[in-house]
Design an enzyme around this catalytic site. Structure first.
Site, PDB file in Angstrom:
ATOM      1  N   CYS A   4       0.830  -1.206   0.000  1.00  0.00           N
ATOM      2  CA  CYS A   4       0.000   0.000   0.000  1.00  0.00           C
ATOM      3  C   CYS A   4       0.872   1.267   0.000  1.00  0.00           C
ATOM      4  O   CYS A   4       1.689   1.469   0.897  1.00  0.00           O
ATOM      5  CB  CYS A   4      -0.918  -0.035   1.222  1.00  0.00           C
ATOM      6  SG  CYS A   4      -1.845   1.487   1.450  1.00  0.00           S
ATOM      7  N   CYS A   7       0.377   3.399   3.159  1.00  0.00           N
ATOM      8  CA  CYS A   7       1.051   2.824   4.334  1.00  0.00           C
ATOM      9  C   CYS A   7       2.548   3.130   4.259  1.00  0.00           C
ATOM     10  O   CYS A   7       3.168   3.460   5.268  1.00  0.00           O
ATOM     11  CB  CYS A   7       0.805   1.322   4.434  1.00  0.00           C
ATOM     12  SG  CYS A   7      -0.811   0.917   5.139  1.00  0.00           S
ATOM     13  N   ASP A  30      -1.194  16.037  -2.361  1.00  0.00           N
ATOM     14  CA  ASP A  30      -1.374  15.080  -3.450  1.00  0.00           C
ATOM     15  C   ASP A  30      -0.260  15.290  -4.477  1.00  0.00           C
ATOM     16  O   ASP A  30       0.058  16.423  -4.836  1.00  0.00           O
ATOM     17  CB  ASP A  30      -2.758  15.272  -4.096  1.00  0.00           C
ATOM     18  CG  ASP A  30      -3.155  14.098  -4.961  1.00  0.00           C
ATOM     19  OD1 ASP A  30      -4.122  13.403  -4.605  1.00  0.00           O
ATOM     20  OD2 ASP A  30      -2.495  13.870  -6.003  1.00  0.00           O
ATOM     21  N   HIS A  46      -4.884   1.075   8.344  1.00  0.00           N
ATOM     22  CA  HIS A  46      -5.177   0.693   6.964  1.00  0.00           C
ATOM     23  C   HIS A  46      -6.617   0.200   6.850  1.00  0.00           C
ATOM     24  O   HIS A  46      -6.942  -0.913   7.259  1.00  0.00           O
ATOM     25  CB  HIS A  46      -4.210  -0.394   6.474  1.00  0.00           C
ATOM     26  CG  HIS A  46      -4.475  -0.806   5.056  1.00  0.00           C
ATOM     27  ND1 HIS A  46      -3.864  -0.215   3.963  1.00  0.00           N
ATOM     28  CD2 HIS A  46      -5.334  -1.719   4.549  1.00  0.00           C
ATOM     29  CE1 HIS A  46      -4.315  -0.769   2.856  1.00  0.00           C
ATOM     30  NE2 HIS A  46      -5.225  -1.689   3.183  1.00  0.00           N
ATOM     31  N   ASN A  85     -13.515   9.220  -2.736  1.00  0.00           N
ATOM     32  CA  ASN A  85     -13.824   8.350  -3.862  1.00  0.00           C
ATOM     33  C   ASN A  85     -13.962   6.938  -3.294  1.00  0.00           C
ATOM     34  O   ASN A  85     -13.153   6.529  -2.447  1.00  0.00           O
ATOM     35  CB  ASN A  85     -12.704   8.397  -4.906  1.00  0.00           C
ATOM     36  CG  ASN A  85     -12.637   9.747  -5.603  1.00  0.00           C
ATOM     37  OD1 ASN A  85     -13.659  10.387  -5.817  1.00  0.00           O
ATOM     38  ND2 ASN A  85     -11.445  10.191  -5.945  1.00  0.00           N
ATOM     39  N   GLY A  91     -13.937   6.091  -8.741  1.00  0.00           N
ATOM     40  CA  GLY A  91     -12.708   6.849  -8.987  1.00  0.00           C
ATOM     41  C   GLY A  91     -11.603   6.614  -7.975  1.00  0.00           C
ATOM     42  O   GLY A  91     -10.592   7.317  -7.972  1.00  0.00           O
ATOM     43  N   HIS A  96      -6.543   2.705   0.242  1.00  0.00           N
ATOM     44  CA  HIS A  96      -6.343   3.063   1.659  1.00  0.00           C
ATOM     45  C   HIS A  96      -7.166   4.340   1.837  1.00  0.00           C
ATOM     46  O   HIS A  96      -6.911   5.340   1.143  1.00  0.00           O
ATOM     47  CB  HIS A  96      -4.839   3.279   1.933  1.00  0.00           C
ATOM     48  CG  HIS A  96      -4.506   3.608   3.356  1.00  0.00           C
ATOM     49  ND1 HIS A  96      -3.511   2.971   4.069  1.00  0.00           N
ATOM     50  CD2 HIS A  96      -5.029   4.530   4.214  1.00  0.00           C
ATOM     51  CE1 HIS A  96      -3.431   3.476   5.298  1.00  0.00           C
ATOM     52  NE2 HIS A  96      -4.347   4.431   5.399  1.00  0.00           N
ATOM     53  N   HIS A  98      -8.917   7.690   2.212  1.00  0.00           N
ATOM     54  CA  HIS A  98      -8.356   9.045   2.236  1.00  0.00           C
ATOM     55  C   HIS A  98      -9.427  10.051   1.873  1.00  0.00           C
ATOM     56  O   HIS A  98     -10.280   9.791   1.028  1.00  0.00           O
ATOM     57  CB  HIS A  98      -7.161   9.174   1.293  1.00  0.00           C
ATOM     58  CG  HIS A  98      -7.419   8.677  -0.094  1.00  0.00           C
ATOM     59  ND1 HIS A  98      -7.417   7.326  -0.418  1.00  0.00           N
ATOM     60  CD2 HIS A  98      -7.701   9.337  -1.239  1.00  0.00           C
ATOM     61  CE1 HIS A  98      -7.681   7.193  -1.710  1.00  0.00           C
ATOM     62  NE2 HIS A  98      -7.874   8.391  -2.231  1.00  0.00           N
ATOM     63  N   HIS A 100     -10.029  13.726   0.316  1.00  0.00           N
ATOM     64  CA  HIS A 100      -9.416  14.784  -0.492  1.00  0.00           C
ATOM     65  C   HIS A 100      -9.909  16.139   0.018  1.00  0.00           C
ATOM     66  O   HIS A 100     -11.120  16.343   0.181  1.00  0.00           O
ATOM     67  CB  HIS A 100      -9.856  14.665  -1.959  1.00  0.00           C
ATOM     68  CG  HIS A 100      -9.380  13.443  -2.681  1.00  0.00           C
ATOM     69  ND1 HIS A 100      -8.314  13.449  -3.553  1.00  0.00           N
ATOM     70  CD2 HIS A 100      -9.831  12.162  -2.675  1.00  0.00           C
ATOM     71  CE1 HIS A 100      -8.140  12.231  -4.056  1.00  0.00           C
ATOM     72  NE2 HIS A 100      -9.052  11.441  -3.537  1.00  0.00           N
TER      73      HIS A 100
HETATM   74  P1  5GP Z   1      -8.132   8.276  -5.344  1.00  0.00           P
HETATM   75  O1  5GP Z   1      -8.302   8.329  -6.823  1.00  0.00           O
HETATM   76  O2  5GP Z   1      -7.744   6.895  -4.859  1.00  0.00           O
HETATM   77  O3  5GP Z   1      -9.304   8.840  -4.587  1.00  0.00           O
HETATM   78  O4  5GP Z   1      -6.955   9.255  -4.991  1.00  0.00           O
HETATM   79  C1  5GP Z   1      -5.625   8.851  -4.895  1.00  0.00           C
HETATM   80  C2  5GP Z   1      -4.786  10.096  -4.942  1.00  0.00           C
HETATM   81  O5  5GP Z   1      -3.492   9.761  -4.491  1.00  0.00           O
HETATM   82  C3  5GP Z   1      -4.641  10.689  -6.340  1.00  0.00           C
HETATM   83  O6  5GP Z   1      -5.140  12.017  -6.354  1.00  0.00           O
HETATM   84  C4  5GP Z   1      -3.140  10.603  -6.609  1.00  0.00           C
HETATM   85  O7  5GP Z   1      -2.651  11.732  -7.293  1.00  0.00           O
HETATM   86  C5  5GP Z   1      -2.546  10.488  -5.216  1.00  0.00           C
HETATM   87  N1  5GP Z   1      -1.311   9.737  -5.148  1.00  0.00           N
HETATM   88  C6  5GP Z   1      -1.050   8.536  -5.740  1.00  0.00           C
HETATM   89  N2  5GP Z   1       0.196   8.124  -5.433  1.00  0.00           N
HETATM   90  C7  5GP Z   1       0.729   9.082  -4.620  1.00  0.00           C
HETATM   91  C8  5GP Z   1       1.995   9.217  -3.974  1.00  0.00           C
HETATM   92  O8  5GP Z   1       2.892   8.375  -4.074  1.00  0.00           O
HETATM   93  N3  5GP Z   1       2.181  10.340  -3.227  1.00  0.00           N
HETATM   94  C9  5GP Z   1       1.216  11.288  -3.076  1.00  0.00           C
HETATM   95  N4  5GP Z   1       1.514  12.356  -2.313  1.00  0.00           N
HETATM   96  N5  5GP Z   1      -0.003  11.195  -3.674  1.00  0.00           N
HETATM   97  C10 5GP Z   1      -0.227  10.103  -4.436  1.00  0.00           C
HETATM   98 ZN    ZN Z   2      -2.485   1.254   3.630  1.00  0.00          ZN
END
Ligand code: 5GP
Ligand code: ZN
Length: 106
Positions: A4, A7, A30, A46, A85, A91, A96, A98, A100
């Site tokens: 992950c 994580c 992000d 997690h 999301n 999306g 894990h 989160h 936004h």
């Molecule tokens: P999701 O689409 O799962 O709701 O959002 C995942 C978010 O994590 C995306 O906006 C993506 O840009 C961000 N993200 C993915 N990998 C990394 C990373 O390694 N570091 C950071 N800071 N953000 C990440």
């Molecule tokens: Zn995780």
């Protein structure tokens, strides 16, 4: 959990621009911002997604939202969006939980 990305960020194995951290929550920028301010607020526990939340996580979810409120206040954000999301169809790319925090442009 082993693979992950979030994580790994929590354990400091992948670098991030940290905005906030306490014993339960971490917030970082992000890597691919979709707005001028785009911060991810992440529980250290997690949990895969909103679908996987349990009654025991009730307080933690409240703390995620209050952390977002606090960060927005410190950054003097007039208005913002808070977004979960959920699932691939919703999306979600990182499995894990989160939140936004986005402001002000998409
Ligand atoms: P999701 O689409 O799962 O709701 O959002 C995942 C978010 O994590 C995306 O906006 C993506 O840009 C961000 N993200 C993915 N990998 C990394 C990373 O390694 N570091 C950071 N800071 N953000 C990440
Ligand atoms: Zn995780």
């Amino acid at each position: 959990m082993g693979d992950c990305i979030f994580c790994k960020i929590i354990f400091g194995e992948i670098p991030s621009v940290k905005i906030f951290e306490n014993d339960k929550i971490i917030a970082f920028n992000d890597i691919n911002p979709k707005a001028k301010v785009h911060i991810l607020i992440v529980p250290k526990k997690h949990i895969e997604s909103v679908k996987h939340l349990q009654a025991i996580d009730k307080e933690l979810v409240g703390e995620l939202i209050l952390s977002a409120q606090q960060i927005a206040k410190e950054k003097n954000l007039e208005g913002y969006k808070l977004l979960f999301n959920v699932g691939r169809e919703g999306g979600q790319l990182v499995d894990h939980l989160h939140l936004h925090l986005l402001s002000p442009e998409w």
